[in-house]
Write a protein that holds these residues in place. Structure first.
Motif, PDB file in Angstrom:
ATOM      1  N   ALA A 175      34.356   6.960  48.490  1.00  0.00           N
ATOM      2  CA  ALA A 175      34.889   8.527  48.336  1.00  0.00           C
ATOM      3  C   ALA A 175      34.698  10.081  47.498  1.00  0.00           C
ATOM      4  N   VAL A 176      33.954   8.986  46.347  1.00  0.00           N
ATOM      5  CA  VAL A 176      33.454   9.061  44.710  1.00  0.00           C
ATOM      6  C   VAL A 176      32.968  10.708  45.492  1.00  0.00           C
ATOM      7  N   THR A 177      33.263  11.885  45.018  1.00  0.00           N
ATOM      8  CA  THR A 177      33.051  13.137  44.794  1.00  0.00           C
ATOM      9  C   THR A 177      32.049  13.579  43.882  1.00  0.00           C
ATOM     10  N   HIS A 178      32.057  12.614  42.876  1.00  0.00           N
ATOM     11  CA  HIS A 178      31.457  13.359  41.895  1.00  0.00           C
ATOM     12  C   HIS A 178      30.938  11.879  40.951  1.00  0.00           C
ATOM     13  N   HIS A 179      29.403  11.982  40.806  1.00  0.00           N
ATOM     14  CA  HIS A 179      29.423  10.348  39.768  1.00  0.00           C
ATOM     15  C   HIS A 179      28.967  11.214  39.019  1.00  0.00           C
ATOM     16  N   VAL A 180      29.308  10.727  37.651  1.00  0.00           N
ATOM     17  CA  VAL A 180      29.533  11.242  35.521  1.00  0.00           C
ATOM     18  C   VAL A 180      28.171  10.023  35.621  1.00  0.00           C
ATOM     19  N   ARG A 181      27.714  11.232  34.561  1.00  0.00           N
ATOM     20  CA  ARG A 181      26.572   9.323  33.902  1.00  0.00           C
ATOM     21  C   ARG A 181      27.193   9.927  32.669  1.00  0.00           C
ATOM     22  N   LYS A 182      27.503   9.224  31.058  1.00  0.00           N
ATOM     23  CA  LYS A 182      27.556   9.492  29.977  1.00  0.00           C
ATOM     24  C   LYS A 182      26.778   8.635  28.754  1.00  0.00           C
ATOM     25  N   GLY A 183      26.302   9.686  27.825  1.00  0.00           N
ATOM     26  CA  GLY A 183      25.445   8.430  26.915  1.00  0.00           C
ATOM     27  C   GLY A 183      24.284   8.450  27.286  1.00  0.00           C
ATOM     28  N   GLN A 184      23.621   9.158  27.380  1.00  0.00           N
ATOM     29  CA  GLN A 184      22.408   9.271  28.030  1.00  0.00           C
ATOM     30  C   GLN A 184      21.910   9.931  26.487  1.00  0.00           C
ATOM     31  N   GLY A 185      21.716   8.881  26.019  1.00  0.00           N
ATOM     32  CA  GLY A 185      20.657   9.180  24.246  1.00  0.00           C
ATOM     33  C   GLY A 185      21.715   8.601  23.497  1.00  0.00           C
TER      34      GLY A 185
ATOM     35  N   TRP B  91      25.245   5.334  30.503  1.00  0.00           N
ATOM     36  CA  TRP B  91      23.544   5.403  31.148  1.00  0.00           C
ATOM     37  C   TRP B  91      23.132   5.872  30.382  1.00  0.00           C
ATOM     38  N   HIS B  92      22.395   4.211  29.085  1.00  0.00           N
ATOM     39  CA  HIS B  92      22.255   4.589  28.097  1.00  0.00           C
ATOM     40  C   HIS B  92      20.101   4.885  28.301  1.00  0.00           C
ATOM     41  N   HIS B  93      19.938   5.127  27.198  1.00  0.00           N
ATOM     42  CA  HIS B  93      18.365   4.758  27.063  1.00  0.00           C
ATOM     43  C   HIS B  93      17.481   3.636  27.195  1.00  0.00           C
ATOM     44  N   ALA B  94      16.401   2.654  27.754  1.00  0.00           N
ATOM     45  CA  ALA B  94      15.712   1.394  27.407  1.00  0.00           C
ATOM     46  C   ALA B  94      15.407   1.788  26.128  1.00  0.00           C
ATOM     47  N   HIS B  95      14.976   2.632  25.593  1.00  0.00           N
ATOM     48  CA  HIS B  95      15.054   2.511  24.314  1.00  0.00           C
ATOM     49  C   HIS B  95      15.078   3.378  23.707  1.00  0.00           C
ATOM     50  N   GLY B  96      14.774   2.616  21.829  1.00  0.00           N
ATOM     51  CA  GLY B  96      16.203   2.638  20.934  1.00  0.00           C
ATOM     52  C   GLY B  96      16.984   2.576  21.106  1.00  0.00           C
ATOM     53  N   THR B  97      17.619   2.449  19.996  1.00  0.00           N
ATOM     54  CA  THR B  97      19.253   2.628  19.575  1.00  0.00           C
ATOM     55  C   THR B  97      20.490   3.861  20.487  1.00  0.00           C
ATOM     56  N   ASN B  98      19.599   4.465  21.111  1.00  0.00           N
ATOM     57  CA  ASN B  98      20.810   5.443  21.598  1.00  0.00           C
ATOM     58  C   ASN B  98      21.623   6.101  20.674  1.00  0.00           C
ATOM     59  N   SER B  99      20.882   6.602  19.344  1.00  0.00           N
ATOM     60  CA  SER B  99      21.201   7.946  18.476  1.00  0.00           C
ATOM     61  C   SER B  99      22.001   6.625  17.248  1.00  0.00           C
ATOM     62  N   GLY B 100      21.910   5.497  17.581  1.00  0.00           N
ATOM     63  CA  GLY B 100      22.888   4.183  16.274  1.00  0.00           C
ATOM     64  C   GLY B 100      24.131   3.794  17.532  1.00  0.00           C
ATOM     65  N   HIS B 101      23.853   3.829  18.783  1.00  0.00           N
ATOM     66  CA  HIS B 101      25.565   3.308  19.891  1.00  0.00           C
ATOM     67  C   HIS B 101      25.159   1.713  20.193  1.00  0.00           C
ATOM     68  N   PHE B 102      23.235   1.172  20.095  1.00  0.00           N
ATOM     69  CA  PHE B 102      22.845   0.393  20.242  1.00  0.00           C
ATOM     70  C   PHE B 102      22.760  -0.423  18.859  1.00  0.00           C
ATOM     71  N   ALA B 103      23.214  -1.320  18.450  1.00  0.00           N
ATOM     72  CA  ALA B 103      22.731  -1.920  17.219  1.00  0.00           C
ATOM     73  C   ALA B 103      20.853  -2.180  17.020  1.00  0.00           C
ATOM     74  N   ALA B 104      21.051  -1.732  15.916  1.00  0.00           N
ATOM     75  CA  ALA B 104      19.161  -1.585  15.544  1.00  0.00           C
ATOM     76  C   ALA B 104      19.143  -3.195  15.749  1.00  0.00           C
ATOM     77  N   PRO B 105      17.385  -3.108  16.136  1.00  0.00           N
ATOM     78  CA  PRO B 105      16.669  -4.790  16.170  1.00  0.00           C
ATOM     79  C   PRO B 105      16.591  -6.094  15.053  1.00  0.00           C
TER      80      PRO B 105
END
Length: 197
Positions: free
Chosen positions: A104-114, A59-73
């Motif tokens: 049937a999912v009881t818990h939805h988990v989001r990770k990598g938020q930024g 669940w990544h942010h649309a702006h920036g590199t998500n602390s280097g997780h996305f390759a820089a432009p």
């Protein structure tokens, strides 16, 4: 007094079965849609076996590199630490793949938020809880892991589940890897950590 062992309480973790990780997505894994369908079949037959069914999503942010997780432009991703943009929170790529039935999912988990995050244990539920705390609160002792990709987020999730003290099984046929060599290495690493394959 009997010395019967305590009852087993089992959880299922479905890792990152999302549009961007199946065929047609920005980081497509071959066999991803087939695995999504098979996980749905497993849930239809076995949902009652689980005290918790958690599904994680990148669940990544649309702006920036998500602390280097996305390759820089302008830079090429190395597919080790940097990746093409994927699973952006306001984009369809972050949605569950349509073949995955999540009723049937009881818990939805989001990770990598930024930030970079591979393991479902790094994410939070909709109410802000960490997955390990959710599992402990439910009395879970054993965890079954499924999802995408065997050699990345499935591996990290299974290893973290072992570190958190759970008995862990990787369910055969219910995960898909990016590449044969790295998937084989991940399976060896998981087995060495005590994951039942």
């Amino acid at each position: 007094m009997s010395n019967a062992s305590a009852p087993t309480h089992r959880a299922l973790i479905v890792v990152d079965v999302q549009n961007d990780f199946v065929e047609g997505g920005s980081l497509a894994v071959a066999g991803g849609r087939d695995v999504a369908s098979r996980i749905s079949e497993h849930l239809a037959a076995h949902a009652g076996d689980y005290d918790v069914i958690a599904a994680s999503r990148d669940w990544h942010h649309a702006h920036g590199t998500n602390s280097g997780h996305f390759a820089a432009p302008g830079e090429q991703p190395d597919y080790v630490d940097t990746w093409p943009a994927h699973c952006v929170s306001d984009d369809a790529g972050s949605d569950y793949a349509p073949e995955l039935v999540t009723d049937a999912v009881t818990h939805h988990v989001r990770k990598g938020q930024g930030v970079p995050a591979y393991s479902a244990f790094e994410g939070t539920t909709d109410d802000g809880a960490m997955l390990a705390d959710v599992l402990r609160a439910a009395g879970v002792t054993d965890v079954d892991v499924t999802g995408i990709a065997t050699d990345h987020c499935v591996r990290a999730t299974a290893l973290d589940a072992r570190r958190e003290g759970f008995a862990v099984r990787l369910l055969e046929g219910l995960h898909a890897g990016v590449a044969p060599a790295t998937s084989a290495a991940a399976l060896e690493e998981m087995a060495a950590a005590g994951v039942a394959l």
